[in-house]
Design a protein around this motif. Structure first.
Motif, mmCIF file in Angstrom:
data_model
loop_
_atom_site.group_PDB
_atom_site.id
_atom_site.type_symbol
_atom_site.label_atom_id
_atom_site.label_comp_id
_atom_site.label_asym_id
_atom_site.label_seq_id
_atom_site.Cartn_x
_atom_site.Cartn_y
_atom_site.Cartn_z
ATOM 1 N N LYS A 93 17.873 11.249 61.973
ATOM 2 C CA LYS A 93 19.132 11.901 61.990
ATOM 3 C C LYS A 93 18.994 13.231 62.816
ATOM 4 C CE LYS A 93 23.995 12.339 60.354
ATOM 5 N NZ LYS A 93 24.827 12.096 59.359
ATOM 6 N N TYR A 94 18.091 14.000 62.105
ATOM 7 C CA TYR A 94 18.085 15.360 62.783
ATOM 8 C C TYR A 94 16.801 15.966 63.217
ATOM 9 C CZ TYR A 94 22.283 15.771 59.536
ATOM 10 O OH TYR A 94 23.646 15.210 59.084
ATOM 11 N N ASN A 95 15.702 14.914 63.056
ATOM 12 C CA ASN A 95 14.429 15.409 63.626
ATOM 13 C C ASN A 95 14.035 16.481 62.536
ATOM 14 O OD1 ASN A 95 12.171 14.851 65.028
ATOM 15 N ND2 ASN A 95 12.511 16.501 66.423
ATOM 16 N N SER A 96 14.080 16.045 61.199
ATOM 17 C CA SER A 96 14.040 17.403 60.254
ATOM 18 C C SER A 96 12.347 16.977 59.876
ATOM 19 C CB SER A 96 14.747 16.969 59.128
ATOM 20 O OG SER A 96 15.966 17.286 59.315
ATOM 21 N N ASP A 97 11.849 18.226 59.592
ATOM 22 C CA ASP A 97 10.425 18.500 58.915
ATOM 23 C C ASP A 97 10.599 18.308 57.474
ATOM 24 O OD1 ASP A 97 7.921 18.544 58.843
ATOM 25 O OD2 ASP A 97 7.735 20.474 59.819
ATOM 26 N N VAL A 98 10.148 17.282 56.775
ATOM 27 C CA VAL A 98 10.445 17.261 55.251
ATOM 28 C C VAL A 98 9.007 16.804 54.611
ATOM 29 C CG1 VAL A 98 11.641 15.924 53.699
ATOM 30 C CG2 VAL A 98 12.768 16.003 55.976
ATOM 31 N N TYR A 99 8.801 17.560 53.645
ATOM 32 C CA TYR A 99 7.701 17.360 52.514
ATOM 33 C C TYR A 99 8.364 16.844 51.333
ATOM 34 C CZ TYR A 99 2.954 18.072 51.142
ATOM 35 O OH TYR A 99 2.074 17.899 50.420
ATOM 36 N N ILE A 100 7.909 15.824 50.769
ATOM 37 C CA ILE A 100 8.368 15.113 49.473
ATOM 38 C C ILE A 100 7.409 15.324 48.297
ATOM 39 C CG2 ILE A 100 9.985 13.630 50.668
ATOM 40 C CD1 ILE A 100 8.042 11.393 50.078
ATOM 41 N N LEU A 101 7.928 15.611 47.196
ATOM 42 C CA LEU A 101 7.091 15.694 45.992
ATOM 43 C C LEU A 101 7.443 14.731 44.895
ATOM 44 C CD1 LEU A 101 6.584 19.623 45.897
ATOM 45 C CD2 LEU A 101 4.933 17.992 46.895
ATOM 46 N N THR A 102 6.857 13.743 44.694
ATOM 47 C CA THR A 102 7.294 12.868 43.417
ATOM 48 C C THR A 102 7.135 13.687 41.991
ATOM 49 O OG1 THR A 102 6.868 10.828 44.844
ATOM 50 C CG2 THR A 102 7.361 10.836 42.505
ATOM 51 N N LEU A 103 8.153 14.267 41.543
ATOM 52 C CA LEU A 103 7.849 15.161 40.400
ATOM 53 C C LEU A 103 9.025 15.100 39.570
ATOM 54 C CD1 LEU A 103 5.760 17.336 39.974
ATOM 55 C CD2 LEU A 103 7.429 19.079 41.287
ATOM 56 N N ASP A 104 8.645 15.212 37.996
ATOM 57 C CA ASP A 104 9.528 15.374 36.964
ATOM 58 C C ASP A 104 9.486 16.733 36.651
ATOM 59 O OD1 ASP A 104 10.935 15.219 34.541
ATOM 60 O OD2 ASP A 104 10.161 13.373 33.904
ATOM 61 N N ALA A 105 10.799 17.352 36.708
ATOM 62 C CA ALA A 105 10.852 18.838 36.560
ATOM 63 C C ALA A 105 10.452 19.232 35.154
ATOM 64 C CB ALA A 105 12.359 19.197 36.761
ATOM 65 N N ARG A 106 10.488 18.146 34.338
ATOM 66 C CA ARG A 106 10.104 18.556 32.789
ATOM 67 C C ARG A 106 8.760 18.586 32.550
ATOM 68 N NH1 ARG A 106 12.868 13.027 30.138
ATOM 69 N NH2 ARG A 106 11.594 12.408 31.802
ATOM 70 N N ASP A 107 7.913 18.414 33.461
ATOM 71 C CA ASP A 107 6.344 18.393 33.297
ATOM 72 C C ASP A 107 5.806 19.676 34.009
ATOM 73 O OD1 ASP A 107 3.785 18.003 33.236
ATOM 74 O OD2 ASP A 107 3.912 16.207 33.943
ATOM 75 N N GLY A 108 5.957 20.716 33.175
ATOM 76 C CA GLY A 108 5.625 21.906 33.552
ATOM 77 C C GLY A 108 4.250 22.182 34.366
ATOM 78 N N LYS A 109 3.162 21.660 33.675
ATOM 79 C CA LYS A 109 1.714 21.969 34.409
ATOM 80 C C LYS A 109 1.579 21.128 35.490
ATOM 81 C CE LYS A 109 -0.577 22.394 29.923
ATOM 82 N NZ LYS A 109 -1.544 21.645 29.093
ATOM 83 N N LYS A 110 2.480 19.981 35.558
ATOM 84 C CA LYS A 110 2.338 19.158 36.908
ATOM 85 C C LYS A 110 3.242 19.947 38.131
ATOM 86 C CE LYS A 110 2.776 14.813 39.147
ATOM 87 N NZ LYS A 110 3.111 13.167 39.060
ATOM 88 N N VAL A 111 4.494 20.507 37.676
ATOM 89 C CA VAL A 111 5.318 21.279 38.467
ATOM 90 C C VAL A 111 4.487 22.192 39.105
ATOM 91 C CG1 VAL A 111 7.235 22.694 38.811
ATOM 92 C CG2 VAL A 111 7.490 20.636 37.514
#
Length: 260
Positions: free
Chosen positions: A56-74
């Motif tokens: 739709k917008y030709n956007s540059d998007v980077y995705i991170l599959t992440l659970d905000a509760r996992d501090g070390k992984k975040v």
């Protein structure tokens, strides 16, 4: 929408981007030409959103599959971003939820942990990972924490949720104080009734009960709050909004609502 678009080409990180306010923010930021880092627990929905914004917008998007509760992984995941994606200008801490409307002493331990870990620790973990990157670049940046009018006063059955949103307000205030000698702004956005999947999650899939929350009143939409967030993010460098409460018509505060 604005006299001047100050956001084009900048990078925004949005937590909880797969639905509701987070997804609406992604759409509106993309429309303004921003680069987006989108996080959430459901990878398939992140991929769908990325593809939609690209088409739709030709956007540059980077995705991170992440659970905000996992501090070390975040922390590890954000620190491992490619260098060009570490240039985060806008952070929207949107991930949050409520579970149930039980009396405080009847809340399950699992629900208590989930709400507190998501709504409080999740914000802290993301802030701790992103702010050092902002400070390193010595830029004008904006952190927007999505709180709630529920953080102003408790309501029946919502004590744990209300307490977490009160914490968002205090954490936002504290962070703003800690960053007063920098170019980083901190805003606490406090929505009232917003019709998203929030109540469906709260009532654990009971859609009929969720729908009843909004009967007799015209609630806010995710897009309404996203518009407010975009407004704050697009302000001139010298304008700093500390806190904003956004209510729908016929809502006076977290507990005073008139329904027809």
């Amino acid at each position: 929408m604005f006299e001047k678009n100050r956001l084009s080409g900048k990078v925004a990180l949005i937590t909880g981007a797969t639905s509701g306010i987070g997804k609406a923010c992604a759409e509106k930021f993309a429309k303004l030409g921003m680069k987006l880092i989108l996080t959430g627990r459901r990878e398939n929905m992140l991929v769908q959103l990325k593809d939609h914004l690209k088409e739709k917008y030709n956007s540059d998007v980077y995705i991170l599959t992440l659970d905000a509760r996992d501090g070390k992984k975040v922390k590890a995941t954000i620190e491992s971003l490619p260098e060009e994606w570490k240039s985060i200008d806008i952070l929207v801490n949107n991930a949050g939820l409520a579970l149930g409307l039980d009396k405080l002493y009847l809340n399950s331990l699992e629900d208590i942990d989930t709400v507190i870990d998501t709504n409080i620790k999740g914000i802290l973990y993301t802030i701790n990972a992103v702010v050092p990157l902002m400070l390193k670049r010595n830029i004008t940046a904006t952190i927007i924490n999505v709180g709630s009018v529920a953080g102003d006063a408790a309501y029946a059955g919502g004590a744990v949720y209300c307490a977490t949103k009160a914490a968002v307000k205090v954490l936002s205030d504290g962070l703003r104080i800690d960053l007063v000698d920098t170019n980083i702004k901190v805003t606490d956005i406090k929505p009232g009734l917003v019709e998203t999947n929030f109540s469906v999650v709260r009532f654990k899939g009971d859609t009929k009960r969720a729908e009843n929350v909004y009967k007799g009143i015209e609630p806010l939409t995710a897009e309404d709050i996203a518009d407010t967030i975009v407004y704050v993010a697009n302000l001139p460098d010298n304008v700093h909004i500390a806190e904003m409460t956004v209510l729908c018509k016929n809502q006076a505060d977290g507990r005073t609502i008139y329904k027809k």
